[in-house]
Design a protein around this motif. Structure first.
Motif, PDB file in Angstrom:
ATOM      1  N   ARG A 176       7.638   4.615   3.504  1.00  0.00           N
ATOM      2  CA  ARG A 176       7.110   3.244   3.506  1.00  0.00           C
ATOM      3  C   ARG A 176       7.140   2.677   4.923  1.00  0.00           C
ATOM      4  O   ARG A 176       6.184   2.006   5.343  1.00  0.00           O
ATOM      5  CB  ARG A 176       7.926   2.365   2.552  1.00  0.00           C
ATOM      6  N   ARG A 177       8.206   2.932   5.647  1.00  0.00           N
ATOM      7  CA  ARG A 177       8.321   2.414   7.004  1.00  0.00           C
ATOM      8  C   ARG A 177       7.236   2.991   7.914  1.00  0.00           C
ATOM      9  O   ARG A 177       6.741   2.318   8.822  1.00  0.00           O
ATOM     10  CB  ARG A 177       9.709   2.743   7.552  1.00  0.00           C
ATOM     11  N   LEU A 178       6.834   4.242   7.640  1.00  0.00           N
ATOM     12  CA  LEU A 178       5.824   4.903   8.468  1.00  0.00           C
ATOM     13  C   LEU A 178       4.405   4.711   7.926  1.00  0.00           C
ATOM     14  O   LEU A 178       3.449   5.234   8.498  1.00  0.00           O
ATOM     15  CB  LEU A 178       6.144   6.402   8.568  1.00  0.00           C
ATOM     16  N   GLY A 179       4.280   4.012   6.798  1.00  0.00           N
ATOM     17  CA  GLY A 179       2.958   3.690   6.276  1.00  0.00           C
ATOM     18  C   GLY A 179       2.283   4.783   5.476  1.00  0.00           C
ATOM     19  O   GLY A 179       1.053   4.773   5.327  1.00  0.00           O
ATOM     20  N   VAL A 180       3.076   5.753   4.941  1.00  0.00           N
ATOM     21  CA  VAL A 180       2.468   6.859   4.184  1.00  0.00           C
ATOM     22  C   VAL A 180       3.080   6.996   2.782  1.00  0.00           C
ATOM     23  O   VAL A 180       2.987   8.058   2.160  1.00  0.00           O
ATOM     24  CB  VAL A 180       2.596   8.197   4.951  1.00  0.00           C
ATOM     25  N   ALA A 181       3.676   5.941   2.278  1.00  0.00           N
ATOM     26  CA  ALA A 181       4.355   6.026   0.979  1.00  0.00           C
ATOM     27  C   ALA A 181       3.412   6.469  -0.133  1.00  0.00           C
ATOM     28  O   ALA A 181       3.812   7.215  -1.040  1.00  0.00           O
ATOM     29  CB  ALA A 181       4.992   4.687   0.628  1.00  0.00           C
ATOM     30  N   GLY A 182       2.155   6.029  -0.076  1.00  0.00           N
ATOM     31  CA  GLY A 182       1.202   6.393  -1.112  1.00  0.00           C
ATOM     32  C   GLY A 182       0.771   7.838  -1.067  1.00  0.00           C
ATOM     33  O   GLY A 182       0.113   8.327  -1.999  1.00  0.00           O
ATOM     34  N   GLN A 183       1.152   8.546   0.005  1.00  0.00           N
ATOM     35  CA  GLN A 183       0.743   9.942   0.166  1.00  0.00           C
ATOM     36  C   GLN A 183       1.912  10.916   0.042  1.00  0.00           C
ATOM     37  O   GLN A 183       1.741  12.108   0.261  1.00  0.00           O
ATOM     38  CB  GLN A 183       0.074  10.114   1.534  1.00  0.00           C
ATOM     39  N   VAL A 184       3.073  10.412  -0.298  1.00  0.00           N
ATOM     40  CA  VAL A 184       4.257  11.263  -0.458  1.00  0.00           C
ATOM     41  C   VAL A 184       4.683  11.215  -1.923  1.00  0.00           C
ATOM     42  O   VAL A 184       4.920  10.134  -2.480  1.00  0.00           O
ATOM     43  CB  VAL A 184       5.407  10.797   0.453  1.00  0.00           C
TER      44      VAL A 184
END
Length: 378
Positions: free
Chosen positions: A248-256
């Motif tokens: 989430r902090r790196l902006g990829v939560a929806g892709q993990v």
């Protein structure tokens, strides 16, 4: 033969546990009686007339305390029951055969704080390792990683003739077959991934040790466009919450995506575009050879015991040590932009044809069924 198999914990999807199960099943097929002693048993009904499972209750809240109590209990129990062979799948005193799934503990501990080497956890694990590898112990050691042998010998002067090199173990369903492409496409469709999507895969329990955080960082470092088309799927058992916070902090939560243990791992291997295995510590890395058997290119760190298979096969990239995140970021981008990824797939399958990847249980049982260390063959 009456065999006693000792291990701390059994659960369905761990690499050690899968190898334990295959060795157990093969021993039963050969007519042996197997008595399992463990602290925890999860997920296998183990319904066979010649197989018994005893979950041992010992005092202690911390794992290392319970491991020491288990070790002492097993020494007492084995002295009374006197099986034909005692096989340890963790480091335990008094075993006839040790299945060496873990790296050299005392070597790794040197890189940690001196205060750690005063801790109870250090003392217990060092004590158990010494019991197995000391020069005058009378046991066979099933060696999974050749890279660990000189480390054990440096600290314990373990004689050469106690080590027996084991080939990798890849279960039959992981090998590419005529149906593999269709199975992979179906899974991608079920996951909502089109042909343009890039599916990155990690397989293995203990997410921190496997380097899932490194993979998330590399995913986030991809350039716009490519990053948005890429997803990371993590199969195994571990704590996902802190890693999702990182995503989430790196902006990829929806892709993990953490999917925990699965029974359809083979379909993920056939569906993915790339296996990632940037481990902090890895004695072997069964997922690496499983990927090769499936024809899946891999990006791994050089400290993985099976990383050399990727190099020999020419089916991916091996990151040098010490690890640098920027190097992984660049390698992932390079692999995803490779103009001819099919060459890695073909190289992996050619390597599978010329390399033994599925007979570890047979090799292990040859040692278990043989004479005890120091005894002459019958």
């Amino acid at each position: 033969m009456r065999l006693a198999f000792l291990l701390f914990k059994y659960f369905p999807h761990g690499g050690l546990q899968r190898n334990f199960r295959r060795i157990t099943e093969l021993a039963l097929e050969r007519g042996h009686t197997v008595e399992v002693y463990t602290l925890s048993w999860e997920g296998w009904a183990a319904d066979h007339p010649n197989l018994t499972v005893q979950v041992v209750r010992v005092p202690g809240w911390r794992n290392h305390t319970r491991y020491r109590q288990f070790a002492r209990r097993m020494q007492d129990d084995m002295a009374v029951s006197r099986p034909d062979r005692v096989v340890g799948f963790n480091k335990l005193p008094g075993v006839d055969v040790y299945y060496n799934a873990d790296p050299c503990f005392i070597e790794r501990a040197q890189a940690r704080s001196p205060l750690y080497r005063l801790s109870g956890r250090y003392r217990v694990h060092a004590e158990l390792e010494h019991a197995v590898f000391r020069a005058d112990a009378r046991n066979h050691i099933l060696l999974l990683s050749e890279a660990e042998k000189p480390l054990f010998q440096h600290w314990y002067a373990t004689p050469d003739d106690r080590f027996h090199s084991m080939p990798p173990y890849v279960s039959a369903d992981r090998f590419a077959a005529e149906s593999s492409t269709a199975r992979g496409r179906k899974l991608r469709s079920d996951l909502g991934l089109d042909d343009d999507a890039r599916m990155l895969l990690m397989v293995g329990s203990d997410f921190r040790r496997k380097g899932v955080d490194r993979s998330i960082r590399a995913l986030a470092a991809l350039p716009d466009g490519l990053r948005e088309r890429a997803s990371l799927y993590v199969l195994g058992k571990g704590r996902s919450a802190p890693l999702m916070r990182l995503a989430r902090r790196l902006g990829v939560a929806g892709q993990v995506h953490f999917l925990q243990g699965r029974d359809d791992v083979a379909d993920f291997l056939f569906a993915a575009d790339l296996l990632l295995h940037p481990a902090y510590q890895e004695n072997t890395g069964t997922a690496i050879v499983e990927a090769i058997a499936a024809g899946l290119p891999a990006l791994v760190t050089a400290n993985c015991g099976y990383g050399f298979h990727v190099e020999r096969a020419g089916c991916g990239m091996v990151l040098p040590m010490p690890f640098e995140q920027s190097a992984m970021d660049a390698a992932l981008l390079r692999m995803l932009n490779h103009p001819h990824p099919q060459t890695w797939h073909d190289a992996a399958l050619r390597y599978t044809e010329r390399t033994e990847l599925g007979a570890r249980a047979e090799h292990a049982l040859q040692v278990i069924e043989g004479p005890r260390y120091g005894e002459a063959a019958a």
